[in-house]
Design a protein around this motif. Structure first.
Motif, PDB file in Angstrom:
ATOM      1  N   THR A   6     -34.068  38.786 -22.489  1.00  6.64           N
ATOM      2  CA  THR A   6     -34.062  37.332 -22.631  1.00  6.64           C
ATOM      3  C   THR A   6     -32.618  36.874 -22.767  1.00  6.64           C
ATOM      4  N   VAL A   7     -32.228  35.969 -21.894  1.00  9.12           N
ATOM      5  CA  VAL A   7     -30.866  35.425 -21.917  1.00  9.12           C
ATOM      6  C   VAL A   7     -30.909  34.071 -22.596  1.00  9.12           C
ATOM      7  N   VAL A   8     -30.006  33.863 -23.561  1.00 10.53           N
ATOM      8  CA  VAL A   8     -29.947  32.579 -24.256  1.00 10.53           C
ATOM      9  C   VAL A   8     -28.546  32.005 -24.132  1.00 10.53           C
ATOM     10  N   GLY A   9     -28.468  30.692 -24.141  1.00  9.32           N
ATOM     11  CA  GLY A   9     -27.182  30.013 -24.081  1.00  9.32           C
ATOM     12  C   GLY A   9     -26.713  29.597 -25.462  1.00  9.32           C
ATOM     13  N   TYR A  89     -29.621  38.682 -24.706  1.00 10.88           N
ATOM     14  CA  TYR A  89     -28.238  38.613 -24.240  1.00 10.88           C
ATOM     15  C   TYR A  89     -27.782  37.161 -24.357  1.00 10.88           C
ATOM     16  N   ALA A  90     -26.765  36.916 -25.181  1.00  6.63           N
ATOM     17  CA  ALA A  90     -26.274  35.553 -25.431  1.00  6.63           C
ATOM     18  C   ALA A  90     -24.983  35.313 -24.658  1.00  6.63           C
ATOM     19  N   VAL A  91     -24.917  34.173 -24.018  1.00  3.36           N
ATOM     20  CA  VAL A  91     -23.723  33.816 -23.236  1.00  3.36           C
ATOM     21  C   VAL A  91     -23.241  32.433 -23.658  1.00  3.36           C
ATOM     22  N   PRO A  92     -21.952  32.151 -23.497  1.00  5.04           N
ATOM     23  CA  PRO A  92     -21.446  30.811 -23.795  1.00  5.04           C
ATOM     24  C   PRO A  92     -22.111  29.769 -22.899  1.00  5.04           C
TER      25      PRO A  92
END
Length: 499
Positions: A6-9, A89-92
């Motif tokens: 799961t990708v989060v912003g 997975y956290a991204v800016p």
């Protein structure tokens, strides 16, 4: 249980803008990764007890961003396959805005049997619209600072440029923008938009873009939209628009009346004017004349666009396809060690094009492909080259000279016998055709050779005119002996060989 990523912003940098759903997702993760710890929200998340493993070390061990993104995507898919439970997975910013690692994951996860979820977050675009005060509905363009080029820039749109990580990148952006905008055009640099205590917004002239300090992960450049005519004057789209206006009912009466036939000769004339600037080695004049030639192409294309057959962009598209197809040694898997190899590739691909169109190259004439309306001397040269490729040629230059002498003799006989003018002209044509063969054998372009001689003749003849004028004499009244003496003087004066 299937593998899940799961990708989060993490949003633009303000912890207050994080959604409750994203915080809960991070808290419930079996393993949580973050692309970089260099983001204002990370400290807040760590304070809440969320453990994050970053990929910051990867940037130091790889030379290019593409290698970094490749490593991260591969690491995440491997971890997901080995991990029991969901990894996060956290991204800016927002995962779907300027995030190459997410693009790679979207491409690969389905094939690896990994379920990929993407949860949005506040993008830096949200803060940009608010803090910089523009509405994207007016026309908006988002560009990547890495690899930016001037041809991508559209001044009539609001332009945001992201990924401005450092001063070097800012310098590259500046150079690209200077292809379109004047050096003193006002642009805006934004650092950490919306982050309390860290936000900086600077309005500066373009030439100072790489002198600003503080570039990093949260930096962007904003170029306000403009309708200034000067910013569009160098664009092909503007040229197409102008020609369309000229041909419109509200345009120029003369331009509206023109047809392919009426301006046919203009295309040839403009071509020769370009050639003249090449011969004169005059770049400034060449620039102007190339523009005049381009106008003829635009006018003919516009006439067909009005009929609905094709547009100038179709012309460009066809040309692009042809150039790529005929250069397999550049755009394909073929190779060419020299110009001769490249030319062979070109000819092979031309033949393949004919086959694809249902034509049989073997059944066509060897002489096909020479334009009907070429200047006669140039056409003779090209016909002879094509015939020579299949062995229809003299063995050496001596045979050509014998042919020239034979044709001179036949021309003399035709004149001596006072044959009809048409027959004399045919004998003259035979002589010129033979002379063109001599040009081919010595590796000279007969059209260029004759053009050089014409120029030499003009120079010497004008010398005669100028010398006579200096003496107060009129060339129309000068004797042949006087002119011949000045002609010989002109030859000595410029050191040229005889005409």
């Amino acid at each position: 249980m299937s593998a899940v990523i799961t990708v989060v912003g993490l949003g633009s940098g303000n912890p207050d803008r994080l959604t409750l759903g994203i915080i809960k997702t991070l808290q419930g993760a079996a393993k949580a990764y973050v692309r970089t710890l260099s983001h204002p929200v990370v400290a807040y998340l760590q304070e809440t007890g969320i453990l994050l493993e970053s990929f910051d070390h990867v940037y130091e061990s790889h030379e290019t961003f593409s290698e970094v993104y490749e490593y991260i995507a591969s690491s995440l898919t491997a971890a997901a396959s080995a991990q029991e439970g969901e990894i996060v997975y956290a991204v800016p910013g927002h995962p779907m805005v300027a995030e190459a690692t997410v693009r790679l994951l979207r491409e690969r996860c389905p094939g690896l049997g990994i379920q990929l979820n993407v949860l949005g977050g506040e993008s830096f675009l949200d803060e940009a619209f608010v803090r910089l005060g523009f509405d994207p509905i007016e026309g908006f363009q988002l560009l990547d600072a890495s690899g930016l080029s001037g041809h991508l820039v559209q001044p009539q749109l609001h332009i945001l440029i992201g990924q401005v990580y450092d001063g070097f990148t800012a310098s590259e952006v500046k150079l690209a923008l200077m292809d379109v905008y004047p050096d003193d055009y006002k642009v805006i640099v934004g650092h950490a938009l919306g982050v309390e205590g860290e936000e900086t917004i600077l309005r500066i002239p373009l030439y100072e873009l790489d002198r600003v300090e503080g570039y990093g992960n949260l930096s962007l450049i904003y170029v306000p939209r403009s309708e200034e005519e000067s910013l569009r004057r160098r664009s092909f789209a503007r040229l197409h628009e102008i020609v369309g206006v000229l041909r419109s009912p509200e345009g120029c009466p003369w331009d509206r009346e023109q047809t392919h036939e009426s301006i046919r000769k203009n295309l040839i004339e403009e071509t020769y004017e370009v050639l003249e600037t090449i011969d004169e080695d005059d770049p400034e004049h060449m620039q102007e004349e190339l523009g005049d030639l381009l106008l003829q192409i635009l006018l003919h294309s516009q006439m067909e666009e009005e009929l609905g057959t094709f547009t100038v962009y179709d012309v460009i598209g066809t040309l692009n396809d042809k150039l790529i197809f005929r250069h397999p040694h550049v755009f394909g898997e073929n190779s060419a060690k020299d110009a001769e190899d490249a030319l062979q590739n070109w000819e092979q691909m031309k033949a393949e094009e004919k086959r694809r169109k249902g034509l049989t190259p073997e059944a066509s004439s060897v002489l096909d492909g020479v334009p009907r309306d070429l200047p006669a001397l140039m056409k003779a040269y090209k016909l002879q080259k094509k015939a020579a490729k299949v062995g229809f040629d003299w063995e050496d230059l001596s045979g050509v000279f014998d042919k020239i002498e034979e044709e001179i003799s036949e021309l003399k006989d035709a004149v001596k016998q006072n044959l009809p003018q048409q027959e004399q002209a045919l004998e003259l044509g035979d002589l010129l055709f033979a002379v063109s063969n001599a040009a081919r054998f010595i590796g000279a372009d007969p059209e260029a050779a004759l053009s050089a001689t014409n120029a030499k003749f003009v120079t010497r003849f004008r010398y005669i005119e100028n010398q006579l004028a200096a003496r107060g004499a009129d060339i129309r009244e000068a004797s042949l002996e006087d002119m011949e003496a000045l002609w010989q003087e002109a030859k000595r004066h410029n050191g040229s060989s005889e005409v």
